[in-house]
Each structure stands twice: as C-alpha cells, then as structure tokens.
Design a protein around this motif. Structure first.
Motif, PDB file in Angstrom:
ATOM      1  N   GLY A  24      57.164  36.191  22.730  1.00  0.00           N
ATOM      2  CA  GLY A  24      57.090  37.206  23.773  1.00  0.00           C
ATOM      3  C   GLY A  24      58.153  38.254  23.494  1.00  0.00           C
ATOM      4  N   LEU A  68      61.765  30.601  32.683  1.00  0.00           N
ATOM      5  CA  LEU A  68      60.478  30.396  32.012  1.00  0.00           C
ATOM      6  C   LEU A  68      60.170  28.909  31.869  1.00  0.00           C
ATOM      7  N   LEU A 101      56.564  27.040  30.942  1.00  0.00           N
ATOM      8  CA  LEU A 101      56.445  27.327  29.517  1.00  0.00           C
ATOM      9  C   LEU A 101      57.205  26.244  28.755  1.00  0.00           C
ATOM     10  N   VAL A 160      60.936  26.697  25.186  1.00  0.00           N
ATOM     11  CA  VAL A 160      61.393  28.087  25.309  1.00  0.00           C
ATOM     12  C   VAL A 160      62.748  28.250  24.622  1.00  0.00           C
ATOM     13  N   THR A 184      65.271  31.755  22.860  1.00  0.00           N
ATOM     14  CA  THR A 184      65.365  33.202  22.708  1.00  0.00           C
ATOM     15  C   THR A 184      66.160  33.539  21.462  1.00  0.00           C
ATOM     16  N   SER A 236      52.408  27.389  24.774  1.00  0.00           N
ATOM     17  CA  SER A 236      51.629  27.444  26.001  1.00  0.00           C
ATOM     18  C   SER A 236      50.177  27.088  25.714  1.00  0.00           C
ATOM     19  N   SER A 292      49.577  34.342  29.262  1.00  0.00           N
ATOM     20  CA  SER A 292      51.009  34.158  29.009  1.00  0.00           C
ATOM     21  C   SER A 292      51.783  35.431  29.301  1.00  0.00           C
ATOM     22  N   ARG A 293      51.220  36.578  28.910  1.00  0.00           N
ATOM     23  CA  ARG A 293      51.873  37.864  29.162  1.00  0.00           C
ATOM     24  C   ARG A 293      52.031  38.100  30.662  1.00  0.00           C
ATOM     25  N   ARG A 295      51.950  35.944  33.060  1.00  0.00           N
ATOM     26  CA  ARG A 295      52.836  34.942  33.643  1.00  0.00           C
ATOM     27  C   ARG A 295      54.304  35.318  33.411  1.00  0.00           C
ATOM     28  N   MET A 296      54.645  35.706  32.179  1.00  0.00           N
ATOM     29  CA  MET A 296      56.024  36.088  31.886  1.00  0.00           C
ATOM     30  C   MET A 296      56.456  37.292  32.722  1.00  0.00           C
ATOM     31  N   GLU A 297      55.594  38.294  32.808  1.00  0.00           N
ATOM     32  CA  GLU A 297      55.931  39.479  33.591  1.00  0.00           C
ATOM     33  C   GLU A 297      56.147  39.131  35.062  1.00  0.00           C
ATOM     34  N   VAL A 352      55.701  43.090  28.611  1.00  0.00           N
ATOM     35  CA  VAL A 352      55.835  42.051  27.594  1.00  0.00           C
ATOM     36  C   VAL A 352      54.653  42.169  26.638  1.00  0.00           C
TER      37      VAL A 352
END
Length: 186
Positions: free
Chosen positions: A6, A28, A33, A36, A38, A49, A56-57, A59-61, A74
């Motif tokens: 992401g 997250l 998720l 995870v 970063t 996922s 997924s996009r 959900r993250m947003e 995202v």
C-alpha cells in the motif's frame, strides 16, 4: 491470500499529513490486515489480505480516516505486480546512467496510479516530455527519467495534480521494497 504493498500519497511530507508508521501498523493490524509492516516514513505498507486490491485500498483509506482523521489516497500493488513493474522498466542502464550524470538527486522514478490514464490525459502528459524529462507508460505505471531533477518537473507535477491517486517513488525505494517482499513471489 495476496501480498500487497500500500502506497500512501503525501504523508509525512513537508510537515503535512503526519502519520507515525508504528501507529499505522497497529491500526491496520487491529482492523484485520495480516503481516503488516512499513518501510520509511513516506507511507509504504506491506500486508497480506484476502480482499481484492480495491477492497484493500478502501479499507486502508477508511482506517486512516477513522483512526487518524486524515484523507490519504492509497495506491495498491500486489507483490507480483511490483516485481513485474521492476522487470518491465523501459529505460536501459545506459539511459539511466546518462541521465544521472547531471541529475540533482535521483533520476529514475515511477508514478504508480490506481487506474490507467485516459487517452486524453496520456496525450497531455506526453506533451510535457523533453530532453530533460522523459516518460514511458506501462499499464498503471508511469516511468519517469530526469536528466536534471524531479523538482519543478512538468511531468511529475501534471501527474500528481491531475490524479489524486498517483504517488511517486524513486527507483532506489522501489528496489528496496522489492527486497522486502516475501521470498515466494515470482
């Protein structure tokens, strides 16, 4: 289960949209998720996922909006797409080396888009190409080669102003992310 990357647009850049990556990882993970992690503060998130890319996009947003009060676009790529992007780089080593000779900072970047550009947008984008800045479009990726600098680039500016779902990473970051992908990605 799909491994994704992401790419958050515009976090921790120039003092706006501050978002601590440790807090983002926790949020997250709490929301389901898997695996995870970063990479650097500019918003590169690895996760697994069962959801689609679009799911997924979204959900993250939503998590970023709810948990941190930020509206952050995202862009998602699967690990397989990431490897394919690297393999399909249209610029050869000689071209990159020549551009790097006079470049301030990095010379090779990729703008990753959520959707392919429309024909009229492609046409306008290509009109900004010059001897100092080149671009090649492959699917949802725009490869950018700068012989001077990405700063004040008409190509990069047009892409990111026109499309909120365009986020740019330099080639070193792209390769570092590839190195961090699961080993079973081909």
């Amino acid at each position: 289960m799909t491994s994704y990357i992401g790419l958050l647009r515009g976090v921790n850049v120039g003092g706006k949209n501050k978002l601590k990556m440790a807090e983002l990882r926790d949020a997250l993970t709490k929301e389901g998720l898997i695996h995870v992690k970063t990479y650097i503060q500019s918003g590169n998130v690895f996760f697994d996922s069962e959801e689609s890319e679009e799911g997924s996009r979204r959900r993250m947003e939503q998590i970023i909006s709810t948990e941190f009060g930020l509206k952050v676009p995202v862009v998602i790529r699967s690990a397989t797409e990431w490897q394919s992007m690297i393999e399909s780089c249209p610029f050869h080593e000689e071209q990159i080396a020549k551009a790097q000779e006079n470049a301030v900072g990095e010379s090779l970047y990729v703008a990753m888009l959520a959707e392919p550009l429309r024909a009229d947008v492609k046409e306008k984008l290509v009109s900004y190409a010059s001897e100092k800045e080149e671009c090649e479009l492959i699917g949802r990726d725009v490869f950018l080669l700068f012989h001077d600098s990405i700063r004040n680039s008409k190509l990069a500016t047009y892409l990111t102003r026109f499309n909120e779902y365009a986020t740019v990473r330099n080639w070193k970051t792209i390769n570092k992310i590839a190195d961090m992908l699961p080993n079973d990605v081909t």
